[in-house]
Design a protein around this motif. Structure first.
Motif, short mmCIF file in Angstrom:
data_model
loop_
_atom_site.label_atom_id
_atom_site.label_comp_id
_atom_site.label_asym_id
_atom_site.label_seq_id
_atom_site.Cartn_x
_atom_site.Cartn_y
_atom_site.Cartn_z
N ASP A 1 -0.71 -5.58 6.12
CA ASP A 1 -1.74 -5.59 7.50
C ASP A 1 -2.77 -3.81 7.13
OD1 ASP A 1 0.31 -3.31 7.56
OD2 ASP A 1 0.91 -3.86 8.95
N SER A 2 -3.67 -3.57 7.76
CA SER A 2 -4.37 -2.35 7.08
C SER A 2 -3.53 -1.59 7.29
CB SER A 2 -5.17 -1.74 8.08
OG SER A 2 -6.05 -1.29 8.11
N ARG A 3 -2.33 -0.66 7.56
CA ARG A 3 -1.83 0.38 7.40
C ARG A 3 -1.09 0.22 6.12
NH1 ARG A 3 1.52 1.62 12.44
NH2 ARG A 3 -0.34 1.30 13.76
N GLU A 4 -0.22 -1.38 6.05
CA GLU A 4 0.56 -1.39 4.67
C GLU A 4 -0.54 -1.26 3.31
OE1 GLU A 4 3.68 -4.56 5.41
OE2 GLU A 4 1.90 -5.24 5.81
N SER A 5 -1.66 -1.67 3.40
CA SER A 5 -2.77 -2.01 2.17
C SER A 5 -3.08 -0.28 1.88
CB SER A 5 -4.12 -3.21 2.93
OG SER A 5 -3.19 -3.73 3.47
N GLU A 6 -3.78 0.34 2.85
CA GLU A 6 -3.91 1.53 2.39
C GLU A 6 -2.46 2.13 1.96
OE1 GLU A 6 -5.58 5.50 4.91
OE2 GLU A 6 -5.42 3.53 6.46
N SER A 7 -1.66 2.44 2.58
CA SER A 7 -0.29 2.81 2.07
C SER A 7 0.03 2.62 0.66
CB SER A 7 1.21 2.79 2.56
OG SER A 7 1.32 1.70 3.02
N ARG A 8 -0.33 1.53 0.03
CA ARG A 8 -0.11 0.57 -1.39
C ARG A 8 -1.30 0.79 -2.27
NH1 ARG A 8 2.49 -5.03 -0.11
NH2 ARG A 8 3.79 -4.67 0.72
N GLY A 9 -2.46 1.78 -1.93
CA GLY A 9 -3.29 2.05 -2.66
C GLY A 9 -4.69 0.60 -2.45
N LEU A 10 -4.63 -0.17 -1.68
CA LEU A 10 -5.20 -1.22 -1.66
C LEU A 10 -6.56 -1.04 -1.37
CD1 LEU A 10 -3.00 -3.92 -0.90
CD2 LEU A 10 -3.74 -3.69 -2.80
N PRO A 11 -7.83 -1.63 -1.25
CA PRO A 11 -7.85 -2.54 -2.35
C PRO A 11 -8.08 -2.18 -3.67
CG PRO A 11 -10.26 -2.07 -1.54
CD PRO A 11 -9.21 -1.56 -0.77
N VAL A 12 -7.84 -2.60 -5.20
CA VAL A 12 -7.90 -2.57 -6.17
C VAL A 12 -8.53 -3.40 -7.21
CG1 VAL A 12 -6.63 -1.71 -8.65
CG2 VAL A 12 -5.30 -1.40 -6.30
N LEU A 13 -9.92 -2.49 -7.76
CA LEU A 13 -10.90 -2.91 -8.55
C LEU A 13 -10.33 -2.99 -9.99
CD1 LEU A 13 -12.99 -5.08 -8.75
CD2 LEU A 13 -14.47 -3.31 -8.47
N MET A 14 -10.34 -4.40 -11.29
CA MET A 14 -10.10 -4.32 -12.16
C MET A 14 -11.42 -4.25 -12.92
SD MET A 14 -6.30 -4.85 -12.48
CE MET A 14 -6.02 -3.56 -14.10
N VAL A 15 -11.75 -4.07 -13.90
CA VAL A 15 -13.24 -4.54 -14.60
C VAL A 15 -12.40 -4.80 -15.78
CG1 VAL A 15 -14.92 -4.64 -15.78
CG2 VAL A 15 -14.62 -3.75 -12.97
N ASP A 16 -11.89 -6.16 -16.48
CA ASP A 16 -11.45 -6.24 -17.85
C ASP A 16 -10.38 -5.56 -18.49
OD1 ASP A 16 -12.79 -8.46 -18.73
OD2 ASP A 16 -14.67 -6.52 -20.34
N GLY A 17 -9.04 -5.31 -17.05
CA GLY A 17 -7.77 -4.48 -16.82
C GLY A 17 -7.94 -3.03 -17.63
N ILE A 18 -9.17 -2.72 -16.45
CA ILE A 18 -9.12 -1.26 -16.28
C ILE A 18 -10.30 -0.79 -15.25
CG2 ILE A 18 -11.35 1.28 -16.78
CD1 ILE A 18 -9.27 -0.66 -19.34
N VAL A 19 -8.99 0.13 -14.40
CA VAL A 19 -9.45 0.26 -12.83
C VAL A 19 -10.54 1.03 -12.48
CG1 VAL A 19 -7.95 1.46 -10.83
CG2 VAL A 19 -6.60 0.39 -12.06
#
Length: 111
Positions: A46-64
């Motif tokens: 959920d929103s609270r868990e996502s925030e604690s996990r550092g989501l969202p995460v975008l990677m382009v060709d393996g680089i954050v």
């Protein structure tokens, strides 16, 4: 081809981040002829868990490119061009990318 993977929770941030990345992919294809393959990985939280996990995460060709926040369209486009420059040594206009040392030599030659 450039690959983007976005890890999202099942919340508004994840949906918005996915929308931003897909819009950036459309702009890259339409304006620059650069195909961006987008993969979305949903992580049940959920929103609270996502925030604690550092989501969202975008990677382009393996680089954050972005972590813990929704990236901007410009950030995604710039990230893709940085990956292309690193891989091919060519900038968005098709011209070679030079490091700063090359410009010193060019300036000395002109002077």
């Amino acid at each position: 081809m450039v690959e983007a993977t976005i890890y999202v929770g099942i919340d508004w941030r994840g949906r918005l981040a996915e929308r931003v990345v897909r819009e950036a992919a459309a702009i890259l294809a339409r304006e620059y002829g650069v195909p961006l393959e987008v993969s979305v990985v949903e992580i049940p939280s959920d929103s609270r868990e996502s925030e604690s996990r550092g989501l969202p995460v975008l990677m382009v060709d393996g680089i954050v490119i972005a972590e813990g926040r929704v990236p901007s369209i410009e950030e995604v486009v710039d990230g893709v061009f940085k990956m292309l420059e690193a891989a091919r040594g060519v900038g968005p206009a098709g011209f070679p990318v030079f490091d700063d040392g090359v410009w010193d030599v060019v300036e000395e030659a002109i002077a």
